[in-house]
Design an enzyme around this catalytic site. Structure first.
Site: not given
Length: 308
Positions: A250-251
């Site tokens: 996600g990052d």
């Protein structure tokens, strides 16, 4: 310049054990140590993609020193505040028949330390990008993200927020450039279960009504959706590949979106770059490299659907 903030960085100690059993001595078959924390992951992926940036936050003790060293080895500029009490946390991920995580607490961040962070943030210039990512340690005010955005509201910054629940909802009044909940987090905010992309679009628009400019929603193996401030909507299935390590995916999507936007000024290209960067990290033991991202972009062009 791009800046990321990680309030509670970690050393991520990832160990593999065959048939882990409680109550006996287990031997590892593999060990890896990474600098961890959502903002730090964004910084490392941005660097891999060719974008200089500065990682901000708090470090303490010998573990903090090691986090700083590892970031410098990876070419990331680290400008952390040194905290006197405690040590930066060690997060242990055990890979065996099941995955188990044990996360540390982190150092005792004082009011004086928070003041030093504000002093660093005051040096940001119009046009800079600031990424606020991850949870807030218990020793800090739960309103920290909102407080930072209020403090900086007179600067022309693009602020990206990757957080959950009230941490995210409370910043919307200050119109963040980008927010990136996953579909479960988005549903939790509105007290509903979100499973389809149509549902994602509906509730992403509600986040815009609350103040968000661009809403990027990840759906793990079901792909992603972007509802952009210009009214355009983009959807994608997930690129095909073997998921090796979902930590940081996600990052990585956030980093890819920023990189794509800076390269092209296009929300469509930013979305495509974000999706492929997130997947490239998920398909790799470490965080995505530029070569891995480009390979996925080249081979997955048919996955992306957009409407203006």
């Amino acid at each position: 310049m791009i800046y990321t903030v990680t309030f509670n960085p970690s050393l991520d100690y990832i160990v593999s054990v065959d048939n882990f059993t409680c109550g006996i001595v287990n031997r590892t078959t593999d060990e890896i140590i990474f600098p961890g924390g959502k903002g730090i992951n964004v910084s490392m992926v941005l660097k891999n993609l060719g974008f200089e940036n500065t990682a901000l936050g708090f470090l303490a003790g010998f573990t903090g020193n090691r986090i700083q060293d590892l970031l410098e080895e990876k070419g990331v500029r680290a400008d952390f505040i040194s905290v006197e009490k405690g040590i930066s946390r060690i997060n242990v991920k055990l890979r065996s028949n099941e995955e188990t995580e044990i996360n540390g607490q982190g150092p005792a961040i004082a009011e004086a330390d928070i003041k030093k962070l504000y002093e660093k943030l005051d040096t940001l210039s119009d046009g800079d990008i600031l990424v606020l990512a991850g949870s807030i340690p218990d020793v800090m005010p739960g309103s920290m993200y909102m407080d930072i955005m209020r403090h900086l509201q007179n600067k022309d910054l693009k602020i990206v927020v990757d957080a959950t629940k009230d941490l995210l909802v409370n910043v919307l009044q200050y119109h963040p450039f980008l927010i990136k909940p996953n579909n479960h987090e988005l549903g939790e905010i509105f007290g509903v279960k979100i499973e389809s992309k149509a549902d994602v679009i509906t509730y992403a628009k509600k986040m815009q009504e609350k103040g968000a400019r661009n809403v990027l929603v990840s759906m793990a193996g079901d792909g992603a959706v972007l509802v952009a401030e210009d009214g355009s909507i983009f959807q994608s299935e997930a690129p095909k590949g073997k998921v090796v390590n979902s930590v940081g995916a996600g990052d990585s999507m956030v980093a890819g979106f920023i990189a794509g936007y800076l390269e092209n000024g296009s929300y469509e290209k930013a979305f495509q770059m974000g999706v492929c960067t997130g997947s490239a990290s998920a398909f790799s033991e470490e965080l995505a490299t530029k070569a891995e991202v480009i390979a996925l972009l080249d081979s997955n062009k048919k996955l992306f659907i957009g409407e203006q």
